[in-house]
Design a protein around this motif. Sequence first.
Motif, PDB file in Angstrom:
ATOM      1  N   ARG A 262       0.820  -1.216   0.000  1.00 19.52           N
ATOM      2  CA  ARG A 262       0.000   0.000   0.000  1.00 19.52           C
ATOM      3  C   ARG A 262       0.854   1.267   0.000  1.00 19.52           C
ATOM      4  O   ARG A 262       0.539   2.234  -0.693  1.00 19.52           O
ATOM      5  CB  ARG A 262      -0.942  -0.015   1.204  1.00 19.52           C
ATOM      6  CG  ARG A 262      -2.059  -1.053   1.078  1.00 19.52           C
ATOM      7  CD  ARG A 262      -2.951  -1.082   2.311  1.00 19.52           C
ATOM      8  NE  ARG A 262      -4.062  -2.012   2.142  1.00 19.52           N
ATOM      9  CZ  ARG A 262      -4.971  -2.264   3.084  1.00 19.52           C
ATOM     10  NH1 ARG A 262      -4.873  -1.672   4.282  1.00 19.52           N
ATOM     11  NH2 ARG A 262      -5.956  -3.116   2.849  1.00 19.52           N
ATOM     12  N   LEU A 263       1.928   1.257   0.780  1.00 20.98           N
ATOM     13  CA  LEU A 263       2.793   2.437   0.830  1.00 20.98           C
ATOM     14  C   LEU A 263       3.498   2.683  -0.497  1.00 20.98           C
ATOM     15  O   LEU A 263       3.887   3.816  -0.797  1.00 20.98           O
ATOM     16  CB  LEU A 263       3.840   2.284   1.933  1.00 20.98           C
ATOM     17  CG  LEU A 263       3.327   2.305   3.375  1.00 20.98           C
ATOM     18  CD1 LEU A 263       4.487   2.066   4.335  1.00 20.98           C
ATOM     19  CD2 LEU A 263       2.627   3.620   3.697  1.00 20.98           C
ATOM     20  N   SER A 264       3.672   1.632  -1.285  1.00 19.64           N
ATOM     21  CA  SER A 264       4.361   1.792  -2.568  1.00 19.64           C
ATOM     22  C   SER A 264       3.570   2.682  -3.528  1.00 19.64           C
ATOM     23  O   SER A 264       4.122   3.178  -4.516  1.00 19.64           O
ATOM     24  CB  SER A 264       4.606   0.422  -3.210  1.00 19.64           C
ATOM     25  OG  SER A 264       3.375  -0.150  -3.662  1.00 19.64           O
ATOM     26  N   PHE A 265       2.287   2.908  -3.233  1.00 20.90           N
ATOM     27  CA  PHE A 265       1.503   3.797  -4.096  1.00 20.90           C
ATOM     28  C   PHE A 265       1.908   5.254  -3.909  1.00 20.90           C
ATOM     29  O   PHE A 265       1.797   6.060  -4.833  1.00 20.90           O
ATOM     30  CB  PHE A 265       0.002   3.648  -3.802  1.00 20.90           C
ATOM     31  CG  PHE A 265      -0.847   4.523  -4.683  1.00 20.90           C
ATOM     32  CD1 PHE A 265      -1.187   4.114  -5.956  1.00 20.90           C
ATOM     33  CD2 PHE A 265      -1.265   5.773  -4.262  1.00 20.90           C
ATOM     34  CE1 PHE A 265      -1.939   4.935  -6.796  1.00 20.90           C
ATOM     35  CE2 PHE A 265      -2.023   6.597  -5.073  1.00 20.90           C
ATOM     36  CZ  PHE A 265      -2.361   6.176  -6.351  1.00 20.90           C
ATOM     37  N   LEU A 266       2.377   5.614  -2.726  1.00 22.67           N
ATOM     38  CA  LEU A 266       2.719   7.006  -2.434  1.00 22.67           C
ATOM     39  C   LEU A 266       3.897   7.432  -3.298  1.00 22.67           C
ATOM     40  O   LEU A 266       4.854   6.688  -3.480  1.00 22.67           O
ATOM     41  CB  LEU A 266       3.050   7.172  -0.953  1.00 22.67           C
ATOM     42  CG  LEU A 266       1.925   6.770   0.014  1.00 22.67           C
ATOM     43  CD1 LEU A 266       2.388   6.909   1.456  1.00 22.67           C
ATOM     44  CD2 LEU A 266       0.679   7.615  -0.222  1.00 22.67           C
TER      45      LEU A 266
END
Length: 680
Positions: A262-266
């Motif tokens: 999920r953090l990789s989307f930022l």
Amino acid sequence: MTWMTLGDDFSFVGREEELELIRAAMSGSRMVTITGAGGVGKTRLARQTIAPKMAADGHDVAWVDLSPLRNADLLAATVADACGLSDHTPRMPTESISAWIGDREVLVVLDSCEHLSTECRNVAGNLLTACERLRILATSREPLRVRGETLVPIGPLATSEEAVTLFADRAAQAGSPLEDEGDRQLAARLCDELDRLPLALELAAAQLRTMSLTELCAAPRSAVDLPQSTGYRPTPRHAGLRTSIGWSHELCSPLERLLWARLSFLPGSFDENTAWKVASGGPLSPSQVSRTLAALADKSVITRQDGVYRMLDTIREYGRMWLHELGGEQEMARRHAEHLLSETRQAHQEWFGPAQRDWYRRIDLLHDDIRLAADYFLATDPTAALELIGHVSFFWVCSGYLYEGRRYLEQAAALGAGAEQDETRVQGLWSLGLALTLQGEHDAAHKVAVDCRRTAEATFDAEGLGRAVYLEGLLHLLEGRPMTASSLVESVEFGVAVSRPGQLTAATALCSLVHVFGLTGSGRLAQARQEAAELRDICVESDEYWTRSYLEHQLSLIAVLEGRTKDAVAHARAALHAKRHIGDAFGIAMVLDVLAIALTDAGEEDSAVYAFGAAARFWETVGHPQRGTPELAPLREQCEERLVACLGTERFEKLFRRAAAADNRTLTAWAAHGGPVPET
């Protein structure tokens, strides 16, 4: 002056041969590109190459981190921002960069170009053609193919000794130093298995927080391919990185893997609040997000510094691959955009008040996220895009993002032209009008201002009406009609609040500020001084900085006109102190002009010339030789003539050039606090 983002807690190990190759290439070529696979250490090599040289030579350096940039159309604007420009003209960013560099000797570092290789090639080629003394150092997985480009290919660490030294350093930071020769032999075998690739070694060393070196070396590893970037195909030689990232992934708990994805989307750096709001949900509660963030930091999946987290490109790519496999990309895009809209709504509501300074800092941190959310809303909900960018207009103006702010506003306004006329439309029109005004396109701004006011009146939007009146008044001031500006404010319903300000909203504070400027410009100094002081006191009580800084500017100008030299200097410095909390290059330039005039009247000739030189530097930053309200120009010219007559042309030009060679922080710090003219 040097602009760099070199924060890195890790020591630099080895690479002397590569550093010499890069330095040699840079001495003979204006365009050097460090190439190599992801995780090979290109960024750190670039940093290590230029940091000591720039500290010694004092050359200008602009470090452009391209990894968070998803919108290729904003590449040149990103370079301009890294150069410290806050362009207030309608020029394209490449033009403003070229004009600012001119014949200066400047180094621009384009870091992480691979996902924007075509755009980087075009921008680099144009800048190198226009600026004969410009040099560019780039890092990329592939050549940019710019004319005259010199390539420096970078591979893994050259020897097992270098690899073990790096691994040992990172193992010690993980709390598990290598104890003896047996540990070093185990580490050497592991480093060779991982192809001596720096990122792979660091990820492996991070695992020593939770297991011994023996357990680490015995753990099964299987290569897992990373997503293949455009034009880049990983080779078997770099299977170590794929193995190490996949291995780190396998050693993560299910919640850690989910948060990683999920953090990789930022797009770039983020704080814990953004992680909570965007990545929580399902099995990840906000409290679990906090614990899992710490765990990912311990494993070096993310880095943490001063409360801000960051994920390296190659690790982000791996996470995005898993996010795609989970089918979570669209949901993350929606949640991310909605979170940014909520954040900017709150920033807009709290702009006039004690939270203002913190919001300027936070909006700056969220810059890449706001861009990404705006792109999402332009494709899905143009009205939301108009609201999002409308909410950050003042923040972006101070930070120098006029070009991209206007670009987003024009696109959103055009796409949502048939939408319902409401407060969002009023705010968007006002923001667009402000951008046009500050870029000097006054005819277009007048039309937008009229449309904004009519829409506010039709929708009974009192706050929007106040902003529309501020916009019209600002245009009158800049066009030399101060009496018309003050009369306009007095004619609206909340005109009573101008003369007796109470608890003001942002809109009435803005209108009151226009009224003070109008009174000063039309010679009604006593009334202007009284109203400015009253409103300034409210700003101080509210811990508000933007309005306060312009009121102090006006109080300084009024003191100059009334012959109160000491007060004029004090007010100008108070204005600059306030500006240091929020940026605003345009406003700083205006205040420096008034400070220089006041110092001339005070007989502090050297300081006055230095202040004029500082003002010229800031005016150059915003793309204008000198601007502001028209009544100031004659005073400025008279003072410069007096200073040349007093000091002589040679002394005047020497001090003026000294200021022009200083960096912006030094100039504003000196101007805010006073003291002797800096030597360098």
